[in-house]
Design a protein around this motif. Sequence first.
Motif, PDB file in Angstrom:
ATOM      1  N   SER A 218     -34.369  -5.495 -30.952  1.00 57.53           N
ATOM      2  CA  SER A 218     -34.435  -3.953 -30.088  1.00 57.53           C
ATOM      3  C   SER A 218     -33.839  -3.798 -29.584  1.00 57.53           C
ATOM      4  CB  SER A 218     -35.443  -3.564 -29.621  1.00 57.53           C
ATOM      5  OG  SER A 218     -35.934  -4.686 -27.849  1.00 57.53           O
ATOM      6  N   CYS A 219     -32.271  -4.944 -29.678  1.00 55.81           N
ATOM      7  CA  CYS A 219     -31.514  -4.624 -29.153  1.00 55.81           C
ATOM      8  C   CYS A 219     -30.329  -3.935 -29.673  1.00 55.81           C
ATOM      9  CB  CYS A 219     -30.239  -5.859 -28.886  1.00 55.81           C
ATOM     10  SG  CYS A 219     -30.847  -7.137 -27.854  1.00 55.81           S
ATOM     11  N   PRO A 220     -29.625  -2.542 -28.840  1.00 56.65           N
ATOM     12  CA  PRO A 220     -28.299  -1.920 -29.755  1.00 56.65           C
ATOM     13  C   PRO A 220     -27.554  -2.365 -30.813  1.00 56.65           C
ATOM     14  CG  PRO A 220     -27.870  -2.397 -27.161  1.00 56.65           C
ATOM     15  CD  PRO A 220     -29.307  -2.964 -27.559  1.00 56.65           C
ATOM     16  N   ARG A 221     -27.515  -2.199 -31.916  1.00 54.07           N
ATOM     17  CA  ARG A 221     -26.394  -2.922 -32.667  1.00 54.07           C
ATOM     18  C   ARG A 221     -26.265  -1.492 -33.260  1.00 54.07           C
ATOM     19  NH1 ARG A 221     -31.088  -6.413 -34.833  1.00 54.07           N
ATOM     20  NH2 ARG A 221     -32.096  -6.564 -33.181  1.00 54.07           N
ATOM     21  N   GLN A 222     -25.141  -2.463 -34.418  1.00 50.60           N
ATOM     22  CA  GLN A 222     -23.506  -1.704 -34.871  1.00 50.60           C
ATOM     23  C   GLN A 222     -24.473  -0.648 -36.101  1.00 50.60           C
ATOM     24  OE1 GLN A 222     -19.907  -3.167 -34.888  1.00 50.60           O
ATOM     25  NE2 GLN A 222     -19.547  -0.765 -35.021  1.00 50.60           N
ATOM     26  N   GLY A 223     -24.572   0.403 -36.396  1.00 51.51           N
ATOM     27  CA  GLY A 223     -25.499   1.014 -37.485  1.00 51.51           C
ATOM     28  C   GLY A 223     -26.845   1.139 -37.616  1.00 51.51           C
ATOM     29  N   GLY A 224     -27.109   0.415 -35.962  1.00 57.60           N
ATOM     30  CA  GLY A 224     -28.999   0.817 -36.615  1.00 57.60           C
ATOM     31  C   GLY A 224     -29.321  -0.445 -37.221  1.00 57.60           C
ATOM     32  N   ARG A 225     -30.398  -0.634 -37.553  1.00 55.52           N
ATOM     33  CA  ARG A 225     -30.745  -1.759 -37.448  1.00 55.52           C
ATOM     34  C   ARG A 225     -31.729  -1.420 -39.184  1.00 55.52           C
ATOM     35  NH1 ARG A 225     -36.502  -3.824 -34.860  1.00 55.52           N
ATOM     36  NH2 ARG A 225     -38.136  -3.470 -36.708  1.00 55.52           N
ATOM     37  N   THR A 226     -31.168  -2.505 -40.107  1.00 54.17           N
ATOM     38  CA  THR A 226     -31.340  -2.188 -41.375  1.00 54.17           C
ATOM     39  C   THR A 226     -32.960  -3.553 -41.699  1.00 54.17           C
ATOM     40  OG1 THR A 226     -29.514  -4.777 -41.557  1.00 54.17           O
ATOM     41  CG2 THR A 226     -29.096  -2.714 -42.178  1.00 54.17           C
ATOM     42  N   ASN A 227     -32.763  -3.679 -43.488  1.00 53.13           N
ATOM     43  CA  ASN A 227     -33.323  -4.334 -43.696  1.00 53.13           C
ATOM     44  C   ASN A 227     -33.781  -6.104 -43.321  1.00 53.13           C
ATOM     45  OD1 ASN A 227     -35.167  -2.381 -44.628  1.00 53.13           O
ATOM     46  ND2 ASN A 227     -34.453  -2.397 -46.594  1.00 53.13           N
ATOM     47  N   VAL A 228     -32.662  -6.839 -43.178  1.00 54.32           N
ATOM     48  CA  VAL A 228     -32.647  -7.683 -42.560  1.00 54.32           C
ATOM     49  C   VAL A 228     -32.056  -7.825 -41.262  1.00 54.32           C
ATOM     50  CG1 VAL A 228     -31.921 -10.231 -43.372  1.00 54.32           C
ATOM     51  CG2 VAL A 228     -31.455  -7.442 -45.047  1.00 54.32           C
ATOM     52  N   TYR A 229     -32.791  -8.195 -40.360  1.00 52.04           N
ATOM     53  CA  TYR A 229     -32.251  -8.431 -38.686  1.00 52.04           C
ATOM     54  C   TYR A 229     -32.948  -9.645 -38.358  1.00 52.04           C
ATOM     55  CZ  TYR A 229     -36.997  -6.624 -37.744  1.00 52.04           C
ATOM     56  OH  TYR A 229     -38.653  -6.422 -37.548  1.00 52.04           O
ATOM     57  N   PHE A 230     -31.707  -9.936 -36.836  1.00 50.92           N
ATOM     58  CA  PHE A 230     -32.257 -10.740 -36.070  1.00 50.92           C
ATOM     59  C   PHE A 230     -33.691  -9.879 -35.286  1.00 50.92           C
ATOM     60  CE2 PHE A 230     -27.832 -11.456 -36.330  1.00 50.92           C
ATOM     61  CZ  PHE A 230     -28.049 -12.753 -36.865  1.00 50.92           C
ATOM     62  N   HIS A 231     -33.976 -11.077 -35.834  1.00 49.80           N
ATOM     63  CA  HIS A 231     -36.012 -10.778 -34.403  1.00 49.80           C
ATOM     64  C   HIS A 231     -36.187 -11.880 -33.048  1.00 49.80           C
ATOM     65  CE1 HIS A 231     -39.804 -11.727 -33.587  1.00 49.80           C
ATOM     66  NE2 HIS A 231     -39.767 -10.457 -33.804  1.00 49.80           N
ATOM     67  N   SER A 232     -35.976 -12.124 -32.547  1.00 54.67           N
ATOM     68  CA  SER A 232     -35.467 -13.010 -31.788  1.00 54.67           C
ATOM     69  C   SER A 232     -34.848 -14.475 -31.555  1.00 54.67           C
ATOM     70  CB  SER A 232     -36.798 -13.093 -30.716  1.00 54.67           C
ATOM     71  OG  SER A 232     -37.951 -14.568 -32.216  1.00 54.67           O
ATOM     72  N   ALA A 233     -34.376 -15.094 -30.423  1.00 55.60           N
ATOM     73  CA  ALA A 233     -32.905 -15.862 -30.422  1.00 55.60           C
ATOM     74  C   ALA A 233     -33.566 -17.124 -29.363  1.00 55.60           C
ATOM     75  CB  ALA A 233     -31.733 -15.375 -30.677  1.00 55.60           C
ATOM     76  N   ALA A 234     -33.458 -17.896 -29.663  1.00 53.01           N
ATOM     77  CA  ALA A 234     -33.137 -18.945 -28.071  1.00 53.01           C
ATOM     78  C   ALA A 234     -32.037 -20.215 -28.086  1.00 53.01           C
ATOM     79  CB  ALA A 234     -34.642 -19.459 -28.118  1.00 53.01           C
ATOM     80  N   TYR A 235     -31.415 -20.780 -27.119  1.00 50.68           N
ATOM     81  CA  TYR A 235     -30.722 -21.449 -27.432  1.00 50.68           C
ATOM     82  C   TYR A 235     -31.081 -23.000 -26.435  1.00 50.68           C
ATOM     83  CZ  TYR A 235     -29.369 -19.618 -21.981  1.00 50.68           C
ATOM     84  OH  TYR A 235     -29.609 -19.136 -21.610  1.00 50.68           O
TER      85      TYR A 235
END
Lengths: 426, 302
Positions: A275-292
Motif C-alpha cells: 500500500s506504499c505510494p507509488r508512481q502511476g499507481g499499482r499495476t498487475n505486478v507489484y512489490f508485495h512486501s520486503a525484508a532486509y
Amino acid sequence: MSNQSVISVENLGKVYRINHQAERQRYVALRDVIAEKFQGLFRSRRPQLDKFSSAEDFWALKDVSFDVKQGEVTGIIGRNGAGKSTLLKILSRITEPTEGRVRIKGRVASLLEVGTGFHPELTGRENTYLNGAILGMSRAEIRKKFDEIVAFAGIEQFLDTPVKRYSSGMYVRLAFAVAAHLEPEILIVDEVLAVGDVEFQKKCMGKMQDVSTKEGRTVLFVSHNMSAISRLCSSAIILNKGNKAYDGTTNQGIQKYLAQFSEISQPATWIDIASCPRQGGRTNVYFHSAAYLGPSGESHSLPVSGKELLFKLRISSDIKRSVSSLSVMIYSPSFQKLLNADSLLLAQAVLLEKGLNEVHVKIHQLHLKPGRYPIGLWLANPTEIFELIESAFEIEVINEDNRQTPEIPNDGVMACDFNIYQPILT
Amino acid sequence: MRQLARILLFSMSIQPDMPPAEAGAEFDLILEAGRAEKNYWHDLWRYRELFIILALRDISVRYKQTVIGIAWALIQPFLTMVIMTIIFNKVAGLHSVGSAPYAIMVFAAMLPWMFFSSALSSTSQSMVGNANLISKVYFPRLIIPASAVVTSFADFLISFLILIGLMIWYQVVPSWHILTLPLFIGIAFLAALGPGLLITALNVKYRDFRYIIPFIIQFGTYASPVGFSSSVIREKFGEKIFILYSLNPMVGVIDGFRWAILGDNSPIYLPGFVLSLVIVGLFLVIGISYFRKTEKSFVDII
C-alpha cells in the motif's frame, strides 16, 4: 529583477460542496430538481434539516500563501488529495478560488495533462496546431517551431497519419514535444513526466532542465517523483490536507515529506509495501512486501558499513512473465540516488510465476557510512514500467562495532576501507 | 471542405496577439472570487485563434468520420424538402407565395431552420463533449458552443448548393434582394447562438436537459413556417395572432430568408419581423448572461 515575485498567492482557499445525497450520480438531473421542488410544496412547513445535513463543505485548499520569484523552479509536493491539483487549477484559471487571491505577472502556460484536446481522427500535423493553440501558442509561433517539434518527437514519417493509428509512445512523444516548445514566462507542470518510456523520460527531464536553468523561466512543478523534484527544483512547497506544511529549500522539503511515509523498519521482518505510494499507481505486478538482513552471524541483523546486505522482495504477479529490470535503489537522505542494483546490469531476467514470488538481491559490500537511507524499488520491462516506489522503507546502517559516531563530522556519502600510515622514507 | 476552411482562415489574416508582459509592470493577472469578469471580452478576442482551430477541428472531424461525408449535408435537407413539398403542397393543398415554386419556398426556409436545429443540438452536447478540455486548460468557455454553431454553419453553407441547383432547375432569377442575404444569415447566426448558449449552460447543470432538445426541434419544425408560408397564418388567423406567432424568432428569420431569395413574391410583414428581431436579441442577451454566470462553475460540476 530576479528578486521580483511573479506569482503571489495570498490566503487562497477553495471549497467544494459535497452532496452526500447525490453521491450516486455525478450531476444534477432536471427531473430530480422538479421532483424536489414539487415535494417541497407539501413539506415546506417542516424545518429543512435534511437539506443541511446532506451537503458538506470540503476545503480543498485553505489559507495557502506563498510567493514565487522570477526564474525560480518550485516543486509542489503532497499526498493524493493534499490540494496540489486544486492549486494548479486555480493558478491556471481553470477554476476560481473561493477566497483569497492570486496575482500573476507574465504569460502563463499550464501543462496539466499531455495531449489535451488531441483528436484521434486528426493527423499528427493537425493535432500539433490544435494542441499548440489550446496551450496558448499562436499559429505563427507553431509554424516557426513546427520542424523542431516534429524532430523532438521523432515522428517525421507519420505526420499525416491520424493519431489514432499512433502507438501510445508516439502519441505521448508528440504531445510532450508540443508542450515542450511553449515559451511562456511561467510554466505550470503537473506530473506529465510520468509517461512514456525511460528514454523519452530522460529527454523530457533534460528539456525541463533547459527551460528552467538556461532560459530562466519560472516553473511550478508538481510531481510524486522525488528525484525529479530534487534535480529540477530550487525550492519546494509541501501541501498537506489543503494547508501549506512547508515552504523552503528542496532538500529539506523532500526529507520532511518522505519522513511522513517511512520510518526505519525493523530488519529481518517482512515490511508491507503493497500500500506504499507509488508512481502511476499499482499495476498487475507489484512489490508485495520486503525484508532486509545485515551480515549473517550478527544478532541485531542491522546493515553494517562495508559488509553484506540482503534484500528479500516478495512480488505479486497476475500471470507468468519475465521481467528484465528489477532493482533496489539506495538514496541519500537528500534524495540523491546513491546506488542502483539493477538486474539489467547483470543481463539477468527475473522470471515471475503467477502469484507471490520471492526474489533476493544481495549487496556484497555496502559502501555506505552509518546513517539512515531511504530504499527505492523498481520493476520494469523495456517498454513498460510496472513499479517505481521511491521510498518503500528506510534502513539504518551502523558501523561494524555497532558504534554510532555522530560526534565526528563526516560529510562524505560513501564508506571505504582505508588506513593511514606514514611510510618510512629511506 | 478543409480547403474552404483554410481559405476562410487566411482571408481573416490572423495576427498573433499575445502581449508580452512588460518588465517592471505590476501584476497583470489577478485571480479572485468573482473577478474573472474584467478582461472577458478582451480574452475572447485573444483566444480567437483557438476558436477558429476548434471550429476547424469539429468541421474536419465531422466530414472525416461519416462515410458519405459532405454528401450527408446535401441529401438530408434535400429529402426533407421533397417530403415537405409533397405533404404541404400536394396533400394539404397549401399554396406558395406569389409565383415562386413551392420547392424553393420550402428550401429557403429550410436553410435557416436546419442551421438553427443542428446548432441547437450540437451546442447542447458541446460542453459535455469537451469536458476533458475545459478541465485541463483555461480559455473563455464561450468558445466551445460558439465553435459548435460554426460547425453547423458549415453544413448550412453546403446546403446552399441545393438552393442554387433548385433555382437553376426552376429557372428562377433572384432579384436585388439576394444581396441582403448575408444580413439575414447574420441574424440566423445570432438567433441560433442565443438559445444555443442557454441550452449549453442548462445542459451542463442538468444533464438530462438534452432529452428535451429533440422535442423542441421537432415541435419547432411545425411551429415555424418551414413547410408553409407565414402568410398562410396571417390570412387564416389575422394580424393579431400573427404578431403573437412572431414571438417565435424563427418566423422573422425565415421570412427574411424568403424575402431575400424569392424577392417581391414574399413580402415581409414588418411589425412581425421587428418583433422576431427583438426576441432574437433578447435570447442572445439572456443566453450570454446566463452562460457567463454559470461558466465559472462548469469545471466543478462537469
